[in-house]
Design a protein around this motif. Structure first.
Motif, short mmCIF file in Angstrom:
data_model
loop_
_atom_site.label_atom_id
_atom_site.label_comp_id
_atom_site.label_asym_id
_atom_site.label_seq_id
_atom_site.Cartn_x
_atom_site.Cartn_y
_atom_site.Cartn_z
N SER A 215 19.31 -33.34 -3.21
CA SER A 215 19.84 -32.23 -2.40
C SER A 215 18.87 -31.08 -2.36
O SER A 215 18.62 -30.50 -1.29
CB SER A 215 21.15 -31.71 -3.01
N GLU A 216 18.32 -30.73 -3.51
CA GLU A 216 17.40 -29.58 -3.55
C GLU A 216 16.20 -29.80 -2.63
O GLU A 216 15.83 -28.92 -1.86
CB GLU A 216 16.90 -29.37 -4.99
N GLU A 217 15.60 -30.98 -2.72
CA GLU A 217 14.39 -31.22 -1.93
C GLU A 217 14.68 -31.29 -0.43
O GLU A 217 13.95 -30.75 0.38
CB GLU A 217 13.69 -32.51 -2.41
N ILE A 218 15.77 -31.97 -0.09
CA ILE A 218 16.13 -32.10 1.33
C ILE A 218 16.50 -30.74 1.91
O ILE A 218 16.08 -30.36 3.00
CB ILE A 218 17.30 -33.12 1.51
N GLU A 219 17.27 -29.97 1.15
CA GLU A 219 17.73 -28.67 1.66
C GLU A 219 16.58 -27.66 1.71
O GLU A 219 16.51 -26.84 2.63
CB GLU A 219 18.91 -28.17 0.83
N LYS A 220 15.68 -27.76 0.74
CA LYS A 220 14.53 -26.86 0.72
C LYS A 220 13.70 -27.01 2.00
O LYS A 220 13.19 -26.05 2.56
CB LYS A 220 13.66 -27.20 -0.50
N GLU A 221 13.63 -28.25 2.49
CA GLU A 221 12.84 -28.53 3.69
C GLU A 221 13.66 -28.39 4.97
O GLU A 221 13.17 -28.67 6.06
CB GLU A 221 12.27 -29.97 3.63
N GLY A 222 14.92 -28.05 4.83
CA GLY A 222 15.79 -27.89 6.00
C GLY A 222 16.14 -29.21 6.67
O GLY A 222 16.60 -29.24 7.82
N LEU A 223 15.94 -30.33 5.95
CA LEU A 223 16.20 -31.64 6.57
C LEU A 223 17.69 -32.00 6.56
O LEU A 223 18.09 -32.98 7.18
CB LEU A 223 15.41 -32.74 5.84
N PHE A 231 21.56 -38.91 -0.57
CA PHE A 231 22.02 -39.00 -1.95
C PHE A 231 21.26 -40.06 -2.74
O PHE A 231 20.42 -40.78 -2.19
CB PHE A 231 23.53 -39.28 -1.99
N ALA A 232 21.55 -40.09 -4.03
CA ALA A 232 20.92 -41.06 -4.91
C ALA A 232 21.98 -41.99 -5.49
O ALA A 232 23.08 -41.55 -5.80
CB ALA A 232 20.20 -40.33 -6.03
N VAL A 233 21.63 -43.26 -5.60
CA VAL A 233 22.55 -44.24 -6.18
C VAL A 233 21.96 -44.68 -7.52
O VAL A 233 20.77 -44.99 -7.61
CB VAL A 233 22.65 -45.48 -5.26
N LEU A 234 22.80 -44.70 -8.54
CA LEU A 234 22.32 -45.22 -9.82
C LEU A 234 22.73 -46.69 -9.90
O LEU A 234 23.93 -47.00 -9.96
CB LEU A 234 22.94 -44.44 -10.98
#
Ligand code: XMP
Length: 308
Positions: A215-223, A231-234
């Motif tokens: 979330s942080e990386e996607i939102e930081k780039e406005g994507l 999201f990430a799946v474990l």
């Protein structure tokens, strides 16, 4: 052309007429639909709406605080921490459908317990058009629900004819925080369907941390505006890695970054490679339990958006 102001005025008049001086309850998840419904109904009947936010222990990092801070001074808001009850019921359960069934049942128990404490006559639901169009014929417009305790609640669905983008316009018009209005959809069973196999505190913590990084990386780039969900799946696969000069055997995390209009179909858009690499590097360095990050490149169909 959809006019949010007009919709709100008409909806409030209709709700006042229908609910009158009675009380109503809503299960507020913090998702767009239930959030908009809560604020809309509050406008109509004030504190006679009791919005119940249940923490099932499967929420994302910071979610309890975010939802609580958004609503606690805005509406008649009740936070219920039932995480232990849910996690105990889910102990040892591997199958995703079984997880969903258990979560649904425990949710009804918890919600009913809380609803019983009020003398509500109405249950507000954030059903939107695609929810019932998909199951046309199965859901009637005027249905009541009988809770297992015998309590009968009349169902009110103020946004049932709207689509997601219209619900968002209503939210903005009602002054709801943009962070909530543009939130990515999050499944009701939460991280239970993003941790493959049995759940544990460790796995949920790893999944939470990985999702926070995505979330942080996607939102930081406005994507986030281009993506329907990110999201990430474990997974339950363990993979050999090397950290420092030590062999390691840790979790495989999969990144799922999809575009869609209504979740019926979805595709994988091209994304800047450096962002994907940053997410991968951060996940393996900040979460010691993870040795490998993979990127999912399957559209829906044939894959579903969630892994489980
Ligand atoms: P799938 O995985 O079927 O998901 O392609 C389509 C959309 O629905 C969400 N989803 C759920 N939402 N309860 C929910 O409330 C669920 O059990 C559930 N499973 C999937 C998913 O996140 C996607 O937006």
């Amino acid at each position: 052309m959809f006019n949010p102001e007009e919709f709100i005025t008409e909806a409030i008049a209709k709700i006042k007429d229908e609910i009158g001086d009675e009380k109503a309850v809503i299960a507020l998840s913090g998702g767009v639909d239930s959030s908009v419904c809560s604020v809309l109904i509050q406008e109509a009947i004030g504190d006679n709406l009791i919005a119940i936010f249940v923490n099932h222990g499967l929420l994302r990092e910071g979610e309890v605080e975010e939802v609580t801070n958004t609503f606690k001074d805005k509406i008649n808001f009740k936070y219920v921490d039932a995480s232990e009850e849910f996690l105990t019921a889910l102990d040892g359960v591997e199958d995703p459908e079984e997880k969903r069934e258990i979560i649904g049942k425990v949710f009804i128990d918890v919600f009913q317990r809380e609803a019983d404490k009020t003398d509500a006559k109405f249950l507000v639901q954030g059903t939107i058009a695609p929810d019932w169009i998909e199951t046309e014929g199965k859901i009637k417009s005027h249905h009541n629900v009988k809770l297992p305790s015998g309590m009968v609640l009349k169902v009110v669905e103020p946004v049932r004819d709207l689509y997601k983008d219209e619900v968002r316009q209503i939210g903005l018009e009602l002054g709801l925080d943009k962070k909530i209005v543009y939130r990515q959809p999050f499944p009701g069973p939460g991280l239970a369907v993003r941790v493959i196999g049995t759940l544990s505190d460790e796995k949920l913590a790893v999944c939470r941390k990985a999702n926070k990084i995505v979330s942080e990386e996607i939102e930081k780039e406005g994507l986030n505006k281009e993506l329907w969900q990110y999201f990430a799946v474990l997974t339950d696969t363990k993979v050999t890695g090397v950290k420092g000069d030590q062999r390691d055997f840790g979790y495989l995390v999969v990144l799922r970054l999809v575009s869609s209009v209504d979740a019926m179909t979805a595709y994988i858009p091209e994304l800047p490679w450096n962002i994907i690499r940053t997410m991968s590097k951060r996940i393996t360095s900040e979460i010691p339990e993870v040795t490998h990050v993979a990127l999912s490149i399957s559209d829906k169909p044939p894959s579903t958006i969630e892994f489980a």
